[in-house]
Scaffold this active site. Structure first.
Site, short mmCIF file in Angstrom:
data_model
loop_
_atom_site.label_atom_id
_atom_site.label_comp_id
_atom_site.label_asym_id
_atom_site.label_seq_id
_atom_site.Cartn_x
_atom_site.Cartn_y
_atom_site.Cartn_z
N CYS A 16 0.86 -1.18 0.00
CA CYS A 16 0.00 0.00 0.00
C CYS A 16 0.90 1.24 0.00
O CYS A 16 2.09 1.13 -0.31
CB CYS A 16 -0.99 -0.02 1.17
SG CYS A 16 -0.27 0.19 2.81
N ASN A 19 2.47 1.47 4.23
CA ASN A 19 2.65 0.22 4.97
C ASN A 19 2.28 0.36 6.45
O ASN A 19 2.91 -0.21 7.32
CB ASN A 19 4.09 -0.29 4.81
CG ASN A 19 4.30 -1.73 5.25
OD1 ASN A 19 5.37 -2.07 5.75
ND2 ASN A 19 3.31 -2.60 5.08
N CYS A 21 -1.49 0.75 7.15
CA CYS A 21 -2.92 0.45 7.25
C CYS A 21 -3.28 -0.84 6.51
O CYS A 21 -3.42 -1.90 7.11
CB CYS A 21 -3.77 1.60 6.71
SG CYS A 21 -3.63 3.15 7.62
N ARG A 22 -3.42 -0.73 5.19
CA ARG A 22 -3.94 -1.84 4.40
C ARG A 22 -2.97 -3.00 4.24
O ARG A 22 -3.34 -4.16 4.44
CB ARG A 22 -4.38 -1.34 3.02
CG ARG A 22 -5.52 -0.33 3.11
CD ARG A 22 -5.76 0.36 1.80
NE ARG A 22 -4.62 1.24 1.48
CZ ARG A 22 -4.47 1.84 0.31
NH1 ARG A 22 -5.34 1.65 -0.66
NH2 ARG A 22 -3.43 2.63 0.09
N SER A 23 -1.73 -2.73 3.85
CA SER A 23 -0.82 -3.86 3.58
C SER A 23 -0.42 -4.63 4.83
O SER A 23 -0.37 -5.87 4.77
CB SER A 23 0.41 -3.41 2.77
OG SER A 23 1.14 -2.42 3.42
N ASP A 133 -8.03 3.54 0.73
CA ASP A 133 -7.17 3.87 1.86
C ASP A 133 -8.01 4.49 2.97
O ASP A 133 -8.59 5.55 2.79
CB ASP A 133 -6.09 4.84 1.40
CG ASP A 133 -5.00 5.04 2.43
OD1 ASP A 133 -5.16 4.60 3.59
OD2 ASP A 133 -3.97 5.66 2.08
#
Length: 168
Positions: A16, A19, A21-23, A133
């Site tokens: 993401c 690095n 939140c999402r990943s 995001d």
């Protein structure tokens, strides 16, 4: 059930923007699915960001809270930026959105481009094309991102289990 994963571990990098939140959430979700399937010696996961905004920082507290509510632990993870060697080392590099996909493709040596995909390409149900995001959003947006990540990781795990993903 016969697995047709390669003898060497198959490696996946979730990517993401920063690095945080999402990943890292995707890394944790996939790691739990791998452990639950008893494949921790066969599949390796990691995560990275396309930017260096938070290198060395733990995941966002809101991402950690959403993950914890669903049985995932992000506390040991630390942000890192993607490195050129990642394109060679990892078998699959999965972007969270079109912006990250574009950045990865622009950095990626031509021969490794088939490894670069969107995570949501693996969602089993009709889902959005990307994982938005949640960084500037609400706790609900973190929950939504987590739900989409879980769906895509389940689909990816199904493909890995039934041997439809191979090294390129």
């Amino acid at each position: 059930m016969k697995l047709s994963l390669p003898k060497e571990p198959f490696s996946i990098l979730f990517v993401c923007t920063a690095n945080i939140c999402r990943s890292p959430t995707a890394e944790s979700v996939m790691r739990k699915q791998i452990v639950d399937a008893g494949l921790e010696k066969r599949i390796i996961v990691d995560s990275a960001g396309t930017h260096d905004y938070y290198v060395g920082a733990p995941p966002d507290v809101r991402a950690q809270a959403a993950a914890r509510r669903h049985g995932y632990d992000l506390t040991s993870l630390r942000a890192r930026q993607i490195q050129p060697a990642d394109f060679e080392v990892f078998d699959l590099l999965l972007a969270m959105d079109m912006n990250n996909l574009g950045i990865l493709r622009s950095m990626c040596p031509q021969r490794y481009l088939p490894k670069v995909r969107l995570l949501m390409d693996y969602a089993r149900r009709e889902s959005p094309a990307v994982i938005e995001d949640p960084f500037s959003g609400t706790a609900r947006q973190f929950e939504t991102a987590l739900a989409h990540i879980e769906e895509a990781c389940m689909g990816l795990m199904d493909l890995l289990m039934y041997g439809r993903i191979t090294r390129r």
